[in-house]
Design a protein around this motif. Sequence first.
Motif: not given
Length: 361
Positions: A280-289, A291-300
């Motif tokens: 569960a922690l591995t998948i949570l880290r993956s989802r947060l990562a 999310l960071q990529l998607e937020q960066h894409q939104e800025q682009l």
Amino acid sequence: MHELELRARALQTAVNEALERLGFAKLIAQKDALDAQMAAPDFWQNAAAAQDVAKEQAKLEKRLTPWQELQKSLADALELLALHDESLQSDLETQVDKAQADFDALKEELKFAGPYDGHDAIVSIHAGAGGTDAQDWAAMLLRMYVRWAERAGMQVAMVEESTGDEAGVKSVTFEVSGPFVYGKLKGEHGVHRLVRLSPFNSDNLRQTSFAKVDVLPKINQPNELALDEKDLRIDVYRSGGHGGQSVNTTDSAVRVTHIPTGISVAIQNERSQLQNKETALTILRSRLAQLQLEQHQEQLEKIKGPNQSAEWGNQIRSYVLHPYKQVKDLRTRHETSDPDAVLDGALDDFVNAYLDYSLSL
């Protein structure tokens, strides 16, 4: 000799530019950090964690070694070329030719310059609207990705599966391990649409089904994305469903909630509570990562203008089995008239088309 030296220097410059794009120095630092962990005297006290570290170190070493050998070969060639010894010209031409060929092969890695492109992937498939047809479609997609991975010599491990009442799957999560898996599969993230004659109604009517594919980079190293314990709520509860007596009689299921974002991951299967928590922690880290990529894409997108989104109801790819045969990616415009081959795992053309497309964004 002078022309050969100019050629070797130009190749060395191209290699150095490629390594900068790949974040080579950062990869070296990551491997050094893993080497230090493995050298610690208590490294194998937690065998499962140690195996993950050793696996990551081996994968990084395999990725870095060809580039390091290429760098050394060019440096050696330039050192010898500086001697202007005509007797060495034939051997040095061979050495520079080989370095060029090696670089041409390694250049494919430039398509995988994203921060997590070298990671393994966690893939989830969720059946959409359409009842049994959609659940069957989700199972067809699962088979497609498993076949693709097997063809490429990758490893697939099931994490969770919720089977359909009649056929197919309601949802399924699995891990794919191999070189650049996330970089190759990230373009599959989104809604996939199927049009066919339904095998699940007596009138054999044409049916449109949807399934959502989520692709996450597997982040199993805590130092890659730190989680503050104060931001986590961990609940344990009794597993439900099939899977043996222990599943139904012990509090082995784990739900981890990341309080700041509200992201929640629940894992239940036949393994121990500790294993479920780590998954569960591995998948949570993956989802947060992700999310960071998607937020960066939104800025682009704010800078460059909007791109097609891969949200529910806005499919990225259509698979048509009736009244004609076609698979078409709606972003890259790549298409084929052989959906049977695609559904049997022949995905590479679509993967490569998306990689080329993403470089132009």
